[in-house]
Design a protein around this motif. Structure first.
Motif, PDB file in Angstrom:
ATOM      1  N   ALA A 149      -4.387  -5.249  -1.938  1.00 49.31           N
ATOM      2  CA  ALA A 149      -5.748  -5.780  -1.831  1.00 49.31           C
ATOM      3  C   ALA A 149      -5.731  -7.309  -1.832  1.00 49.31           C
ATOM      4  O   ALA A 149      -6.460  -7.944  -1.059  1.00 49.31           O
ATOM      5  N   LYS A 205       0.832  -1.205   0.000  1.00 49.30           N
ATOM      6  CA  LYS A 205       0.000   0.000   0.000  1.00 49.30           C
ATOM      7  C   LYS A 205       0.868   1.256   0.000  1.00 49.30           C
ATOM      8  O   LYS A 205       0.606   2.196  -0.748  1.00 49.30           O
ATOM      9  N   VAL A 242      -1.536  -1.051  -5.141  1.00 48.28           N
ATOM     10  CA  VAL A 242      -2.852  -1.232  -4.531  1.00 48.28           C
ATOM     11  C   VAL A 242      -3.412  -2.618  -4.794  1.00 48.28           C
ATOM     12  O   VAL A 242      -3.979  -3.252  -3.890  1.00 48.28           O
ATOM     13  N   LEU A 295      -8.885   0.190  -0.100  1.00 51.41           N
ATOM     14  CA  LEU A 295      -8.185  -0.180  -1.336  1.00 51.41           C
ATOM     15  C   LEU A 295      -9.155  -0.350  -2.497  1.00 51.41           C
ATOM     16  O   LEU A 295      -8.871   0.072  -3.624  1.00 51.41           O
TER      17      LEU A 295
END
Length: 188
Positions: free
Chosen positions: A82, A73, A78, A105
């Motif tokens: 996730a 992150k 991203v 996210l």
């Protein structure tokens, strides 16, 4: 990656797999430590360490996965973050913290259906926390505020109203606290 002779690099991966399959945790971690020096990606290294620990049913894997997700992150990766949080949620389905991160996210990824489904799961977990008499008031309020803030960001008035009516039916005190919090946030 750092320069390592390819044949030694491949052998190390095979040795790692062999030690994991034979249940030799310390040897597997030893090979991992050697291999990890060849990675330029700290998040991947932590994720791999988590995978190894999890293969031995070591609960320390959850901490490694969490660290990896935070690094992904931080590095604006991203999708990888996730994916790791999704994995964490499968390992620890009642983790409000992981679900909150996952919602954030998915908002970034503009995955509206994933946001909505994770918010629905969060609603149930938060209401369950409210219903528990043993959770501290501070913890409950913190989780309620975090959850309501996600609902407000997602701008789902129907889901927010539904949650508030269920919260009011469950616990009037927390309902009043959340309504006051929403008023404060709306006036900002």
């Amino acid at each position: 990656m750092k320069q390592i002779p390819i044949d030694k690099y491949n052998i190390a991966w095979f040795k790692l797999a062999e030690y994991v399959s034979r249940g030799e945790k310390e040897r597997a971690l030893g090979v991992y430590r050697l291999l990890s020096h060849s990675f330029d990606d700290a998040a991947f290294a932590l994720q791999l360490e988590g995978d190894i620990l999890w293969s031995f049913n070591d609960r320390g894997a959850i901490d490694k996965y969490y660290e990896a997700a935070q690094l992904y992150k931080k590095d604006a990766r991203v999708l990888q973050a996730a994916a790791v949080y999704e994995h964490l949620v499968t390992l620890h389905p009642d983790s409000i913290v992981c679900l909150l991160h996952l919602v954030d996210l998915y908002v970034i990824l503009d995955a509206k259906s994933k946001v909505a489904s994770n918010l629905a799961v969060l609603a149930e977990l938060v209401l369950g926390l409210v219903a528990q008499k043993k959770a501290s008031q501070e913890l409950v309020l913190e989780n309620l505020k975090e959850f309501v803030e996600r609902l407000m960001v997602h701008q789902d008035a129907q889901q927010l109203n539904n949650f508030l009516s269920r919260l009011n039916a469950t616990n009037g005190f927390y309902y009043q606290q959340v309504v006051e919090y929403i008023r404060e946030k709306s006036n900002v």
